[in-house]
Scaffold this motif. Structure first.
Motif, PDB file in Angstrom:
ATOM      1  N   ALA A  20       0.791  -1.233   0.000  1.00  0.00           N
ATOM      2  CA  ALA A  20       0.000   0.000   0.000  1.00  0.00           C
ATOM      3  C   ALA A  20       0.823   1.283   0.000  1.00  0.00           C
ATOM      4  O   ALA A  20       0.315   2.336  -0.388  1.00  0.00           O
ATOM      5  CB  ALA A  20      -0.936  -0.003   1.208  1.00  0.00           C
ATOM      6  N   SER A  21       2.066   1.224   0.421  1.00  0.00           N
ATOM      7  CA  SER A  21       2.859   2.448   0.574  1.00  0.00           C
ATOM      8  C   SER A  21       2.971   3.303  -0.685  1.00  0.00           C
ATOM      9  O   SER A  21       2.825   4.519  -0.596  1.00  0.00           O
ATOM     10  CB  SER A  21       4.250   2.119   1.108  1.00  0.00           C
ATOM     11  N   GLU A  23       0.918   3.765  -3.209  1.00  0.00           N
ATOM     12  CA  GLU A  23      -0.350   4.472  -3.422  1.00  0.00           C
ATOM     13  C   GLU A  23      -0.575   5.532  -2.349  1.00  0.00           C
ATOM     14  O   GLU A  23      -0.948   6.671  -2.646  1.00  0.00           O
ATOM     15  CB  GLU A  23      -1.523   3.485  -3.412  1.00  0.00           C
ATOM     16  N   LEU A  24      -0.335   5.180  -1.098  1.00  0.00           N
ATOM     17  CA  LEU A  24      -0.533   6.129  -0.001  1.00  0.00           C
ATOM     18  C   LEU A  24       0.411   7.317  -0.136  1.00  0.00           C
ATOM     19  O   LEU A  24       0.020   8.463   0.099  1.00  0.00           O
ATOM     20  CB  LEU A  24      -0.316   5.434   1.346  1.00  0.00           C
ATOM     21  N   ALA A  28      -0.661  11.169  -0.559  1.00  0.00           N
ATOM     22  CA  ALA A  28      -0.173  12.128   0.439  1.00  0.00           C
ATOM     23  C   ALA A  28       0.575  13.272  -0.234  1.00  0.00           C
ATOM     24  O   ALA A  28       0.434  14.434   0.154  1.00  0.00           O
ATOM     25  CB  ALA A  28       0.722  11.423   1.458  1.00  0.00           C
ATOM     26  N   VAL A  42       2.506   9.737   5.693  1.00  0.00           N
ATOM     27  CA  VAL A  42       2.313   8.293   5.516  1.00  0.00           C
ATOM     28  C   VAL A  42       2.887   7.535   6.704  1.00  0.00           C
ATOM     29  O   VAL A  42       2.247   6.616   7.231  1.00  0.00           O
ATOM     30  CB  VAL A  42       2.932   7.799   4.186  1.00  0.00           C
ATOM     31  N   THR A  49      -2.150   3.127  12.132  1.00  0.00           N
ATOM     32  CA  THR A  49      -2.819   1.935  11.604  1.00  0.00           C
ATOM     33  C   THR A  49      -2.275   0.690  12.284  1.00  0.00           C
ATOM     34  O   THR A  49      -3.039  -0.219  12.632  1.00  0.00           O
ATOM     35  CB  THR A  49      -2.632   1.845  10.075  1.00  0.00           C
ATOM     36  N   VAL A  62      -6.387  -0.100   3.357  1.00  0.00           N
ATOM     37  CA  VAL A  62      -5.929   1.093   2.640  1.00  0.00           C
ATOM     38  C   VAL A  62      -6.877   2.257   2.924  1.00  0.00           C
ATOM     39  O   VAL A  62      -6.432   3.366   3.210  1.00  0.00           O
ATOM     40  CB  VAL A  62      -5.811   0.836   1.121  1.00  0.00           C
ATOM     41  N   THR A  65      -6.253   3.552   6.433  1.00  0.00           N
ATOM     42  CA  THR A  65      -5.024   4.332   6.530  1.00  0.00           C
ATOM     43  C   THR A  65      -5.174   5.676   5.823  1.00  0.00           C
ATOM     44  O   THR A  65      -4.680   6.697   6.297  1.00  0.00           O
ATOM     45  CB  THR A  65      -3.838   3.543   5.949  1.00  0.00           C
ATOM     46  N   ARG A  66      -5.875   5.689   4.705  1.00  0.00           N
ATOM     47  CA  ARG A  66      -6.133   6.945   3.995  1.00  0.00           C
ATOM     48  C   ARG A  66      -6.943   7.892   4.878  1.00  0.00           C
ATOM     49  O   ARG A  66      -6.666   9.088   4.939  1.00  0.00           O
ATOM     50  CB  ARG A  66      -6.867   6.637   2.688  1.00  0.00           C
ATOM     51  N   MET A  69      -4.679   9.355   7.368  1.00  0.00           N
ATOM     52  CA  MET A  69      -3.883  10.401   6.729  1.00  0.00           C
ATOM     53  C   MET A  69      -4.674  11.705   6.631  1.00  0.00           C
ATOM     54  O   MET A  69      -4.144  12.784   6.922  1.00  0.00           O
ATOM     55  CB  MET A  69      -3.444   9.973   5.315  1.00  0.00           C
TER      56      MET A  69
END
Length: 172
Positions: A20-21, A23-24, A28, A42, A49, A62, A65-66, A69
């Motif tokens: 996922a990093s 994309e995150l 961000a 992130v 998370t 995801v 976590t979004r 963020m």
């Protein structure tokens, strides 16, 4: 939780972070306009998370976590004041890989500058809606606002972005 359960939890979380990093981090960066702030955002979201990992539904990790963020971003905006933009942000490897052509780079630069010209809320909604490919309802849920507010902000944001891009056209 025993050592075995903790190891399994850590392994699942590590796999999630690896997948996922990218994309995150891109989301961000589009929201903050700064590589270093995006990385910090992130990292902070992933830490929170991880702390809640036992409650997180893996298919929604995801999105969870979004949301973290976005909450952290709102806290920063309140603390620092709105409108803080870093015009010299370095893109690095955060944008999707594209052919190394001047025209493509110019288009990406115009888009990023256009996104930076939007107020934070419009920028966040445009990024989540069109870059993050979320529905209006998903955006509303993540931001804690109505779908009407998402529609309105997305419409105004896209209009302003189009206007910015039209005035910044590159002519050969």
């Amino acid at each position: 939780m025993g050592a075995r359960g903790r190891r399994q939890r850590d392994a699942e979380f590590t796999e999630f972070v690896e997948q996922a990093s990218p994309e995150l981090l891109r989301i961000a960066w589009f929201i903050t306009g700064d590589v270093h702030r995006a990385q910090d955002l992130v990292q902070g979201a992933l830490l929170r998370t991880y702390r809640a990992w036992h409650r997180v539904d893996p298919p929604r990790a995801v999105a969870y976590t979004r949301t973290v963020m976005l909450n952290l971003t709102r806290q920063d905006w309140r603390r620092e004041g709105r409108g803080r933009v870093h015009p010299q942000a370095e893109v690095g490897d955060l944008l999707p890989h594209t052919p190394d052509h001047a025209d493509v780079t110019g288009e990406q630069d115009r888009l990023v500058r256009g996104l930076r010209s939007l107020p934070e809320r419009q920028r966040t909604i445009v990024v989540l809606r069109y870059y993050g490919d979320l529905s209006e309802q998903q955006c509303a849920d993540e931001l804690g606002i109505s779908t009407g507010a998402v529609k309105s902000a997305a419409s105004r944001g896209l209009a302003r972005l189009r206007e910015h891009l039209a005035t910044q056209e590159i002519h050969p």
